[in-house]
Scaffold this active site. Structure first.
Site, PDB file in Angstrom:
ATOM      1  CE  LYS A 122      -3.266   1.851   2.523  1.00  0.00           C
ATOM      2  NZ  LYS A 122      -4.293   1.300   3.763  1.00  0.00           N
ATOM      3  CB  SER A 169      -7.752   0.929   6.116  1.00  0.00           C
ATOM      4  OG  SER A 169      -9.447   2.030   5.946  1.00  0.00           O
ATOM      5  CB  SER A 175      -8.173   3.471   2.730  1.00  0.00           C
ATOM      6  OG  SER A 175      -6.828   3.330   3.896  1.00  0.00           O
TER       7      SER A 175
END
Lengths: 96, 483
Positions: free
Chosen positions: B73, B172, B148
């Site tokens: 990420k 997330s 996210s």
């Protein structure tokens, strides 16, 4: 509860974020709606409750008070990320 | 999946270089539709792969993660690689150092394919808040992958990476895992160092794995945990290998289903699928009973006070001075302040550098922490958090795990919720309690649901366990998966 235009402007100023007049109304609406949602907490009696510090209860974690070494390359990499640098300093706009 | 690929590398059936090139091939083919990646690190990946191949050729022992291509990420630092957090304000930021999780993975010789998309600074539940692109759900390109960590979840679900790292502040990792049909684990707060993770809300953030199987998630987790001297909240570990705890036996465990979670707002089909999962656990010998988490109705409100407050403080560092974007245009602001020159640099940099949702949360936090409101908002929320934690302490005396759907619905359509922040926030209703209380939680697929438009969409179940009992929830999820 509706936040006033001045309140929104004041929050933006405290947060150091520029906003335009035409955005203010949008923020008034959005922020007020979310703040209203927090009313839910008002009905809960928390007078005798200790607020949470660290969630798993760890405390007093310390390390030796000694100088760390930063490699020359890492220092260069850090300085190169600054929008403006002069020699080994990060350049800042005039404050006064 | 990791074990099989590892065996292929060791037996010489394939090489890390071949495997890595295969994955870049898949990315080239698929990512123009899915848009999971923000930055590809091909040179780094091939260099890492070659090093592993040489070791194997020499007959040296390598870790099970060695040579396997993964995705990171884009809110975690890899030295020398652009790290944007999907924000314009970090558009040109090159990380000068490795995050601890990254350093540990490098020691194990993992291969980094690239950095994945996210909601800007990890703020969002759909990956639509990225300043760069909208990631799409590989199960249905018209739908969001969740967020996210939507880029990481989509990369794994779309076969564009063997596994991925995400971060979880309110769900997330778990919510996108549920939406994409994969496994996602949020460790106990303090299990994994946050050093080098771009901070969102420091008392809630945790790094964790997204993977195809529970075993894969266990393998990855074992390799990123432990103290590093850089994050004071990290607990010590003793070389635990979570994959060794996956016995698949859950015959004596007690599982609680919170009655508060079953109340209104849940999709009927999700409820049905969840009931099937409960029956399956029962059939496998687990005892399932109803439990109560009486303060759970306050968790969303408490979360949306604590999180923005910490956000407003953490994001103060993005001011156009030390790194990232700086606005040079200083004509637009109508504020009168001291030190006009510098002040306006701040105002304009943050005005143009930060996205709408990020600003909204900074404003909320700034308001909640400002003079006169601190007691009513932040302090109150931290007290409510204490009550929520107490709920978990008491309940986890009674049962081993708490089981619920991960999300009240399956993946929603792109654009469906972008105009209504409050509705978007409700996507996190089942996941945020684990962050507020600090307990570990895993999302794993429990089935697929037929939607009205004929699409079949995955849905996840969530198991929360006792603090630092990652092995427990991993084993229970593993048992579910293999049965």
């Amino acid at each position: 509860m509706i936040l006033s235009k001045d309140e929104v402007k004041n929050i933006a100023s405290l947060a150091r974020i520029g906003i335009e007049d035409k955005e203010i109304e949008d923020y008034q609406k959005n922020l007020s709606e979310i703040l209203d949602y927090f009313k839910e907490l008002e009905g809960l009696d928390t007078n005798s409750i200790e607020p949470i510090g660290h969630i798993t209860g760890r405390s007093d974690v310390s390390r030796k008070d000694e100088r760390g070494e930063v490699a020359r390359k890492e220092r260069e990499d850090i300085l190169n990320n600054a929008p403006e640098r002069k020699d080994n300093y990060v350049k800042v706009k005039s404050v006064l | 999946m990791i074990k099989e690929l590892h065996e292929k590398l060791i037996s010489g059936e394939t090489t890390s270089t071949k495997l890595t090139e295969e994955y870049f091939g898949k990315i080239e083919k698929k990512d123009k539709d899915i848009q999971a990646y923000l930055t590809l690190t091909k040179d780094l990946a091939l260099e890492q792969a070659r090093a592993v191949d040489e070791k194997i050729k020499k007959g040296e022992a390598v870790d099970i993660l060695a040579g396997l291509p993964c995705a990171i990420k884009d809110n975690m630092c890899i030295a020398g690689v652009r790290t944007t957090a999907a924000s314009k304000i970090l558009d040109n930021y090159i990380a000068p150092y490795d995050a601890t999780a990254i350093r540990k993975l490098k020691e194990k010789k993992a291969v980094f394919l690239g950095k994945t998309n996210l909601d800007e600074f990890a703020m969002g539940s759909s990956t639509e808040n990225s300043a760069y692109q909208i990631t799409r759900n590989p199960n249905d390109l018209e739908r969001v992958p969740g967020g996210s960590s939507g880029g990481s979840a989509a990369a794994v679900a779309g076969d564009e990476a063997v596994w991925a790292l995400g971060s979880d502040t309110g769900g997330s990792i778990r919510q996108p895992a549920s939406f994409c049909g994969i496994v996602g684990l949020k460790p106990t707060y303090g299990r994994v160092s946050r050093h080098g993770l771009l901070a969102m809300a420091s008392s809630l953030d945790q790094i964790g794995p997204l993977a195809k199987t529970v075993e894969d998630a266990a393998i990855v987790l074992s390799r990123i945990i432990g103290e590093d001297g850089k994050d004071a909240t990290v607990a010590s570990e003793f070389g635990k290998k979570y994959e060794d705890y996956l016995t698949g036996d859950i015959s004596k465990i007690k599982i609680g289903v919170p009655k508060e979670y079953m109340a209104d707002g849940m999709d009927e089909k999700v409820k049905e699928k969840f009931q099937e999962a409960v029956d399956k656990f029962k059939k496998m010998g687990a005892e399932v009973r109803e439990i109560s988490l009486p303060h759970s109705k306050y968790s969303l409100a408490a979360y949306y006070l604590i999180m923005p407050s910490e956000v407003s403080s953490n994001l103060a560092r993005f001011d156009g001075i030390k790194y990232g974007f700086r606005a040079d245009d200083q004509k637009d602001s109508d504020f009168d302040g001291i030190a006009r020159n510098l002040f306006e640099t701040y105002l304009d940099t943050r005005k143009y550098g930060l996205g709408k949702e990020v600003k909204r949360r900074i404003f909320l936090g700034t308001y909640a922490l400002s003079a006169g409101y601190y007691d009513a908002y932040y302090l109150k929320a931290q007290k409510v958090r204490a009550l929520i934690k107490k709920d978990f302490e008491e309940t986890l005396e009674e049962v081993d795990f708490i089981f619920s759907p991960t999300t009240p619905e399956t993946a929603f359509k792109i654009g469906e919720k972008t105009e209504d922040p409050l509705r978007m926030y409700l996507s996190d209703v089942f996941t945020i309690s684990a962050n507020l209380s600090g307990v570990p939680a895993i999302s794993f697929p429990i089935g697929k649901i037929n939607e009205e438009d004929g699409k079949e969409l995955p849905i996840g179940g969530q198991l929360m366990g006792k603090w630092f009992d990652e092995e427990g929830i991993l084993n229970a999820a593993h048992a579910f998966e293999i049965n």
